[in-house]
Design a protein around this motif. Structure first.
Motif, PDB file in Angstrom:
ATOM      1  N   LEU A   1       0.830  -1.203   0.000  1.00 24.39           N
ATOM      2  CA  LEU A   1       0.000   0.000   0.000  1.00 24.39           C
ATOM      3  C   LEU A   1       0.868   1.258   0.000  1.00 24.39           C
ATOM      4  N   GLY A   2       1.943   1.223   0.777  1.00 23.64           N
ATOM      5  CA  GLY A   2       2.847   2.367   0.815  1.00 23.64           C
ATOM      6  C   GLY A   2       3.585   2.585  -0.495  1.00 23.64           C
ATOM      7  N   VAL A   3       3.744   1.510  -1.270  1.00 20.52           N
ATOM      8  CA  VAL A   3       4.425   1.610  -2.563  1.00 20.52           C
ATOM      9  C   VAL A   3       3.661   2.539  -3.509  1.00 20.52           C
ATOM     10  N   LEU A   4       2.337   2.528  -3.411  1.00 18.99           N
ATOM     11  CA  LEU A   4       1.533   3.320  -4.333  1.00 18.99           C
ATOM     12  C   LEU A   4       1.757   4.811  -4.161  1.00 18.99           C
ATOM     13  N   THR A   5       2.180   5.234  -2.983  1.00 19.19           N
ATOM     14  CA  THR A   5       2.433   6.663  -2.763  1.00 19.19           C
ATOM     15  C   THR A   5       3.915   6.985  -2.621  1.00 19.19           C
ATOM     16  N   GLY A   6       4.705   6.008  -2.150  1.00 22.60           N
ATOM     17  CA  GLY A   6       6.118   6.298  -1.908  1.00 22.60           C
ATOM     18  C   GLY A   6       7.094   5.485  -2.722  1.00 22.60           C
ATOM     19  N   GLY A   7       6.602   4.594  -3.566  1.00 26.95           N
ATOM     20  CA  GLY A   7       7.498   3.742  -4.329  1.00 26.95           C
ATOM     21  C   GLY A   7       7.907   4.354  -5.658  1.00 26.95           C
ATOM     22  N   SER A   8       8.837   3.713  -6.306  1.00 28.79           N
ATOM     23  CA  SER A   8       9.267   4.156  -7.638  1.00 28.79           C
ATOM     24  C   SER A   8       8.198   3.787  -8.659  1.00 28.79           C
ATOM     25  N   PRO A   9       8.246   4.412  -9.854  1.00 36.07           N
ATOM     26  CA  PRO A   9       7.303   4.019 -10.904  1.00 36.07           C
ATOM     27  C   PRO A   9       7.334   2.522 -11.189  1.00 36.07           C
ATOM     28  N   GLN A  10       8.531   1.927 -11.172  1.00 36.28           N
ATOM     29  CA  GLN A  10       8.639   0.490 -11.431  1.00 36.28           C
ATOM     30  C   GLN A  10       7.949  -0.315 -10.336  1.00 36.28           C
ATOM     31  N   ASP A  11       8.062   0.149  -9.078  1.00 37.10           N
ATOM     32  CA  ASP A  11       7.388  -0.531  -7.972  1.00 37.10           C
ATOM     33  C   ASP A  11       5.869  -0.460  -8.125  1.00 37.10           C
ATOM     34  N   VAL A  12       5.373   0.713  -8.508  1.00 35.40           N
ATOM     35  CA  VAL A  12       3.931   0.890  -8.711  1.00 35.40           C
ATOM     36  C   VAL A  12       3.443  -0.041  -9.820  1.00 35.40           C
ATOM     37  N   LEU A  13       4.207  -0.112 -10.895  1.00 34.30           N
ATOM     38  CA  LEU A  13       3.822  -0.974 -12.005  1.00 34.30           C
ATOM     39  C   LEU A  13       3.848  -2.445 -11.598  1.00 34.30           C
ATOM     40  N   GLY A  14       4.726  -2.801 -10.673  1.00 34.26           N
ATOM     41  CA  GLY A  14       4.746  -4.176 -10.156  1.00 34.26           C
ATOM     42  C   GLY A  14       3.449  -4.522  -9.442  1.00 34.26           C
ATOM     43  N   VAL A  15       2.929  -3.583  -8.652  1.00 32.41           N
ATOM     44  CA  VAL A  15       1.639  -3.795  -7.979  1.00 32.41           C
ATOM     45  C   VAL A  15       0.523  -3.915  -9.014  1.00 32.41           C
ATOM     46  N   TRP A  16       0.571  -3.044 -10.020  1.00 33.49           N
ATOM     47  CA  TRP A  16      -0.469  -3.096 -11.059  1.00 33.49           C
ATOM     48  C   TRP A  16      -0.437  -4.425 -11.806  1.00 33.49           C
ATOM     49  N   LEU A  17       0.755  -4.946 -12.085  1.00 33.17           N
ATOM     50  CA  LEU A  17       0.866  -6.224 -12.787  1.00 33.17           C
ATOM     51  C   LEU A  17       0.212  -7.354 -11.995  1.00 33.17           C
ATOM     52  N   THR A  18       0.336  -7.306 -10.678  1.00 30.25           N
ATOM     53  CA  THR A  18      -0.322  -8.315  -9.847  1.00 30.25           C
ATOM     54  C   THR A  18      -1.834  -8.180  -9.942  1.00 30.25           C
ATOM     55  N   ALA A  19      -2.314  -6.935  -9.910  1.00 28.71           N
ATOM     56  CA  ALA A  19      -3.755  -6.704 -10.072  1.00 28.71           C
ATOM     57  C   ALA A  19      -4.228  -7.193 -11.440  1.00 28.71           C
ATOM     58  N   LEU A  20      -3.411  -6.981 -12.455  1.00 24.48           N
ATOM     59  CA  LEU A  20      -3.762  -7.429 -13.800  1.00 24.48           C
ATOM     60  C   LEU A  20      -3.944  -8.938 -13.843  1.00 24.48           C
ATOM     61  N   GLU A  21      -3.066  -9.676 -13.185  1.00 21.54           N
ATOM     62  CA  GLU A  21      -3.186 -11.136 -13.181  1.00 21.54           C
ATOM     63  C   GLU A  21      -4.497 -11.583 -12.557  1.00 21.54           C
ATOM     64  N   THR A  22      -4.928 -10.893 -11.497  1.00 21.02           N
ATOM     65  CA  THR A  22      -6.204 -11.229 -10.862  1.00 21.02           C
ATOM     66  C   THR A  22      -7.353 -11.029 -11.835  1.00 21.02           C
ATOM     67  N   VAL A  23      -7.347  -9.909 -12.530  1.00 15.44           N
ATOM     68  CA  VAL A  23      -8.436  -9.614 -13.464  1.00 15.44           C
ATOM     69  C   VAL A  23      -8.405 -10.561 -14.659  1.00 15.44           C
ATOM     70  N   LEU A  24      -7.217 -10.894 -15.156  1.00 18.08           N
ATOM     71  CA  LEU A  24      -7.119 -11.845 -16.254  1.00 18.08           C
ATOM     72  C   LEU A  24      -7.656 -13.209 -15.847  1.00 18.08           C
ATOM     73  N   GLY A  25      -7.377 -13.596 -14.608  1.00 18.83           N
ATOM     74  CA  GLY A  25      -7.923 -14.849 -14.109  1.00 18.83           C
ATOM     75  C   GLY A  25      -9.434 -14.819 -14.066  1.00 18.83           C
TER      76      GLY A  25
END
Length: 478
Positions: free
Chosen positions: A102-126
């Motif tokens: 959760l803290g990554v979304l406000t304090g992480g690097s762009p690459q870190d944020v995209l890593g969280v989004w990729l995990t969300a993407l896998e859930t939606v693809l499933g």
């Protein structure tokens, strides 16, 4: 699409821009909002889903209303759990706390944020690979006694469904990276469905195949509606008037010749990033424009040899941006030398790259005027840039450059219409072309003459080209 093949390069947007896009997607923004809303009184069930009693409050927090509000809130919560925005701290009590991500979304690097989004993407693809939940619930209920789900009764093969969606998205990726538009063009849903249903060797689809394509379109319509909120695609759904029962009168006249009414889709810049990440994870060679920017001129010319024109242009621009223009020109010319099979195409890419350097390259071009492999290229460049005192080429050099150019075009495009026009023009403009061409000391002479015989529509000229090719092979003992 084989995982051993190299795909065309993706032209990605900057990660900072993509991260902002990810944070603004409905799926991730809702998940983050629920993660911040959760507190000591939040309770989850054995599967880490929100208990039913708390779904109305979660929906209200997200501003959701209507009959799907609870289901949408439940999905947002599940994404929050899967993406690590919340975590279960006591399974027996069903209590939760804010997750590390959760803290990554406000304090992480762009690459870190995209890593969280990729995990969300896998859930939606499933989720997108699952049939309607009502049917799934019934199948689960029927299998409770045996502990197994009757997938046959549900008419659903989870692996086949996931493979189907992956195939469709893979083709959409190829259409995007292989096109001239960096952000992709809208693809008609029927064409995308047909790309994974209709066999490559089928000239005319049968009625059975057409019915399969129609069924696939309806599945994809549901799936792309689910994938749009996670930011993977921009989607224009199938016109519901086209899906009306035959007994029902449509509200307005239906123009079934308008392909847009059957659904249109394209990858977003974020979606392109996401699919490339998945392809890399699956073992594909999925390059991105900029990968060659810090490599040598030889890697640039060889690497861009198989790129589509727009991608080759963008890659070369990035490579040149990091170098002094004159030094870059010298490096490019040095890398363009060679008698190997790939050398003609390297010289073509070199010529295209030098056109981006500008007049600063002139000293480097004058330095190679007497070079047997680069002298013709240099004269063309200098003449195009209006340079004075350019020595005229000898006839031998003109013919050598002609063979080299056709060889490069063959390697780049195969038997294209452009190459056919070039071949016709050469035979028309140069009387007795083949009487001289077979003597050219170039490794590709015989191959080029054979291609000219194959491509020229005039049977007499084509025969002359083939005879010249035979002479060239005899001369070189090949």
């Amino acid at each position: 699409m084989s995982d051993s093949s190299t795909l065309p390069p993706a032209r990605l947007h900057p990660e900072a821009e993509l991260a902002r896009d990810a944070l603004s997607t409905p799926v991730l923004s809702r998940a983050a909002r629920l993660a911040r809303w959760a507190g000591p009184d939040t309770r989850v069930d054995a599967g880490a889903g929100l208990v039913d009693e708390q779904l109305p409050a979660a929906a209200a927090e997200l501003g959701l209303t209507g009959e799907d509000a609870a289901a949408d809130a439940s999905e947002a919560w599940r994404v929050a759990v899967d993406a690590g925005l919340v975590e279960v701290v006591d399974e027996e009590e069903g209590t939760v706390a804010a997750g590390d991500e959760l803290g990554v979304l406000t304090g992480g690097s762009p690459q870190d944020v995209l890593g969280v989004w990729l995990t969300a993407l896998e859930t939606v693809l499933g989720d997108a690979s699952v049939p309607d939940l009502g049917g799934l619930v019934d199948a689960i209920a029927e299998g409770e006694g045996s502990g197994e789900i009757d997938f046959d009764a549900l008419d659903w093969d989870p692996e086949a469904e996931a493979e189907f969606l992956d195939g469709v998205l893979g083709n959409l990726y190829l259409l995007t990276v292989g096109g001239e538009d960096a952000d992709g063009t809208m693809v008609p849903l029927p064409a995308l469905a047909a790309s994974v249903i209709v066999p490559d060797d089928m000239a005319e689809p049968t009625n059975d195949v057409l019915e399969q394509v129609s069924d696939a379109m309806m599945r994809l319509d549901d799936q792309f509606r689910m994938l749009e909120p996670v930011g993977l695609v921009e989607y224009r759904p199938v016109d519901e008037a086209l899906m009306a029962d035959a007994d029902e009168e449509p509200a307005a006249p239906v123009d079934d010749t308008d392909v847009a009414r059957y659904g249109m889709v394209r990858l977003t810049p974020l979606g392109l990033y996401g699919l490339r990440a998945r392809l890399l994870e699956a073992g594909f060679e999925a390059p991105a424009v900029g990968d060659l920017a810090d490599k040598g001129a030889d890697a640039l010319l060889d690497g861009t040899a198989v790129f589509p024109p727009a991608a080759a242009h963008a890659e070369t621009e990035q490579w040149l941006d990091r170098r002094d223009p004159l030094q870059a020109a010298r490096e490019l010319l040095a890398a363009a030398r060679g008698a190997d099979q790939g050398a003609p195409l390297r010289r073509l890419r070199c010529q295209q790259a030098l056109s981006l350097v500008g007049v600063a390259a002139e000293p480097a071009l004058r330095e190679v005027l007497d070079d047997p492999e680069l002298g013709g290229l240099a004269r063309v460049w200098l003449a195009e840039h209006g340079a004075p005192d350019v020595p005229p080429p000898s006839e031998a050099l003109i013919f050598w450059l002609t063979i080299d150019t056709v060889a490069a075009q063959l390697a780049a495009e195969g038997n294209s219409e452009e190459l056919r026009s070039l071949v016709e023009g050469l035979a028309r403009q140069h009387s007795g072309f083949f009487d001289t061409a077979w003597r050219v000391e170039h490794p590709a002479t015989a191959d080029v003459l054979e291609a000219m015989g194959r491509l020229h529509p005039d049977k007499r000229i084509a025969k002359e080209a083939r005879k010249a090719a035979f002479k060239a092979r005899s001369q070189h003992g090949s």
